[in-house]
Motif scaffolding. Structure first.
Motif, mmCIF file in Angstrom:
data_model
loop_
_atom_site.group_PDB
_atom_site.id
_atom_site.type_symbol
_atom_site.label_atom_id
_atom_site.label_comp_id
_atom_site.label_asym_id
_atom_site.label_seq_id
_atom_site.Cartn_x
_atom_site.Cartn_y
_atom_site.Cartn_z
ATOM 1 N N ILE A 148 75.300 37.199 70.535
ATOM 2 C CA ILE A 148 75.263 38.666 70.610
ATOM 3 C C ILE A 148 76.680 39.220 70.788
ATOM 4 O O ILE A 148 77.090 40.159 70.097
ATOM 5 C CB ILE A 148 74.345 39.131 71.760
ATOM 6 C CG1 ILE A 148 72.884 38.841 71.411
ATOM 7 C CG2 ILE A 148 74.541 40.630 72.029
ATOM 8 C CD1 ILE A 148 71.922 39.090 72.554
ATOM 9 N N GLY A 149 77.445 38.634 71.704
ATOM 10 C CA GLY A 149 78.811 39.092 71.925
ATOM 11 C C GLY A 149 79.672 38.946 70.685
ATOM 12 O O GLY A 149 80.454 39.844 70.338
ATOM 13 N N LEU A 150 79.504 37.814 69.999
ATOM 14 C CA LEU A 150 80.259 37.575 68.766
ATOM 15 C C LEU A 150 79.870 38.593 67.694
ATOM 16 O O LEU A 150 80.734 39.164 67.018
ATOM 17 C CB LEU A 150 79.995 36.149 68.272
ATOM 18 C CG LEU A 150 80.664 35.747 66.952
ATOM 19 C CD1 LEU A 150 82.172 35.865 67.067
ATOM 20 C CD2 LEU A 150 80.254 34.321 66.580
ATOM 21 N N GLY A 151 78.565 38.828 67.553
ATOM 22 C CA GLY A 151 78.096 39.790 66.552
ATOM 23 C C GLY A 151 78.598 41.197 66.824
ATOM 24 O O GLY A 151 79.035 41.906 65.907
ATOM 25 N N LEU A 152 78.574 41.610 68.100
ATOM 26 C CA LEU A 152 79.065 42.940 68.452
ATOM 27 C C LEU A 152 80.569 43.045 68.214
ATOM 28 O O LEU A 152 81.078 44.092 67.800
ATOM 29 C CB LEU A 152 78.743 43.237 69.919
ATOM 30 C CG LEU A 152 77.259 43.478 70.223
ATOM 31 C CD1 LEU A 152 77.030 43.549 71.727
ATOM 32 C CD2 LEU A 152 76.765 44.753 69.559
#
Length: 419
Positions: A148-152
């Motif tokens: 999620i952090g990478l995608g954001l």
């Protein structure tokens, strides 16, 4: 990354991952003395030090202080981090419902206490051998919030249309020379903390079945996990820095930049909190085991158990001693987390204090003695050089974190932290 920039940040990450992998493989060989299949088992880190370097000496005492103090400090750090993620869920919902008009200041104390209550319950898990399910849940959560952090981060870079950041990180002028120095040193400690699992490696290795030898399996696990971990650390660190540049928040999912899609941020923060609930238990189990082993030699009450039948589960053996003492332990970590809720500074200090002794010094010394590596040979010199470089890095990181904590204390009132 924001402190060290595009040059220093990646180099430091690669350095810590390479050193941790190599030292973890040395440490895995210390699980048994002599023959890797039939030799005497060293069930814990301190037991390995006692068996190989001698019991009752300076090594023994130094190892005990380093390992248990750092495990205790890690528990405090995880309590702070877990509560911050829980608070972030509340804040993102508050911002969403008010359209960003409400500053949504929240006290950390109720969330730290909530985290502590959960740990009181989970602390009754008897030992490492019975927490496989919790470890699996924590690992799944770790993958979830990292993705999620990478995608954001990728989405933010696409929105900006450019990669932010600089070669050397936060420039002098924006901060003073002293602040820049302390920031870089603290960054070293943060990254060191991220790789610090050596102090529980042998305790985890003790749960592995053989054949093949426990060391063979553990080395393979080290290689896979370190490769995956380093890849995720770099991807998240790089994309977070590319998204926010020198103003990158200490934690992407709790930083000011991500409120939409707020529900995705909430899922990420919930995953962090659940992961840290399990990580807390993994890091405190060696302390629990050591105290209870020592207590059992003195008091018969330690071995008293009462079977409690739980519908649909096997009978649970409740130990009154374990219930009381582990609860008191969690209360102390919760209290100190409320007293000093400085997430990045605390993690930096713990990483600095734990990296050299547990990850480098003792594995090097045990390996030299166990494998009879000749003094002043090429391998001996190389290992000592890595040890010296590591202690310099650890000292620098400790200084930076202490300086940051000192600055925080000037502006902080105990038990009244608002975010």
């Amino acid at each position: 990354m924001a402190q060290m920039g595009w040059v220093g940040g990646p180099l430091v990450m690669i350095f810590f991952s390479a050193v941790t992998l190599y030292m973890s493989e040395l440490l895995a060989d210390c699980y048994r003395c002599g023959d890797p299949i039939s030799g005497k088992r060293n069930h814990t880190y301190i037991e390995a030090v006692q068996s190989i370097l001698g019991k009752g000496g300076y090594y023994d005492i130094f190892c005990g202080i380093c390992q248990y103090a750092n495990l205790y400090g890690t528990a405090i750090g995880y309590t702070i981090a877990g509560s911050i993620s829980m608070m972030a869920i509340k804040r993102s919902n508050c911002f969403h419902s008010s359209g960003g008009k409400n500053p949504c200041h929240i006290s950390s104390n109720p969330y730290i206490i909530a985290f502590g209550i959960i740990e009181v319950v989970l602390s009754q898990i008897p030992d490492f051998h019975t927490m496989e399910w919790l470890s699996i849940v924590a690992a799944i959560m770790s993958f979830a919030y990292s993705i999620i952090g990478l995608g954001l981060g990728i989405a933010k870079v696409a929105e900006n249309g450019t990669f932010k950041g600089s070669l050397t990180g936060v420039p002098i002028g924006t901060v003073t020379v002293a602040q820049k120095t302390w920031g870089v040193f603290q960054g070293l400690g943060n990254i060191a903390f991220a790789y610090a699992y050596s102090q529980i490696l042998l305790e985890i290795q003790d749960t592995i079945k053989s054949p093949p030898s426990e060391a063979t399996t553990m080395k393979k696990a080290n290689q896979i996990s370190m490769g995956v971990t380093a890849t995720f650390y770099m991807l998240c660190g790089f994309m977070g820095y590319a998204a926010f540049g020198d103003t990158a928040p200490g934690n992407l999912l709790t930083g000011f930049g991500f409120y939409n899609p707020y529900w995705l941020v909430d899922i990420g923060n919930a995953a962090i909190a659940i992961h840290l609930v399990g990580a807390y238990q993994a890091y405190v189990q060696p302390i629990f085991a050591e105290i209870e082993k020592r207590a059992a030699k003195r008091w018969s009450i330690v071995d008293m158990n009462y079977k409690i039948q739980i519908l649909g589960f096997s009978p649970y053996k409740l130990s009154p001693f374990r219930l009381v003492w582990r609860t008191l332990f969690v209360i102390t970590t919760t209290f100190l987390a409320m007293l000093l809720p400085f997430f990045n500074d605390i993690l930096g200090l713990i990483g600095a204090l734990s990296f050299w002794p547990s990850t480098v010094f003792f594995p090097v010394q045990m390996s030299i003695k166990q494998k009879r590596i000749p003094q002043w040979s090429g391998r001996w010199i190389a290992m000592q050089v890595v040890s010296v470089v590591s202690i310099i890095v650890s000292l620098a990181a400790a200084i930076g974190s202490i300086a940051s904590i000192a600055l925080d204390l000037k502006q902080f009132k105990p038990f009244s932290a608002d975010y």
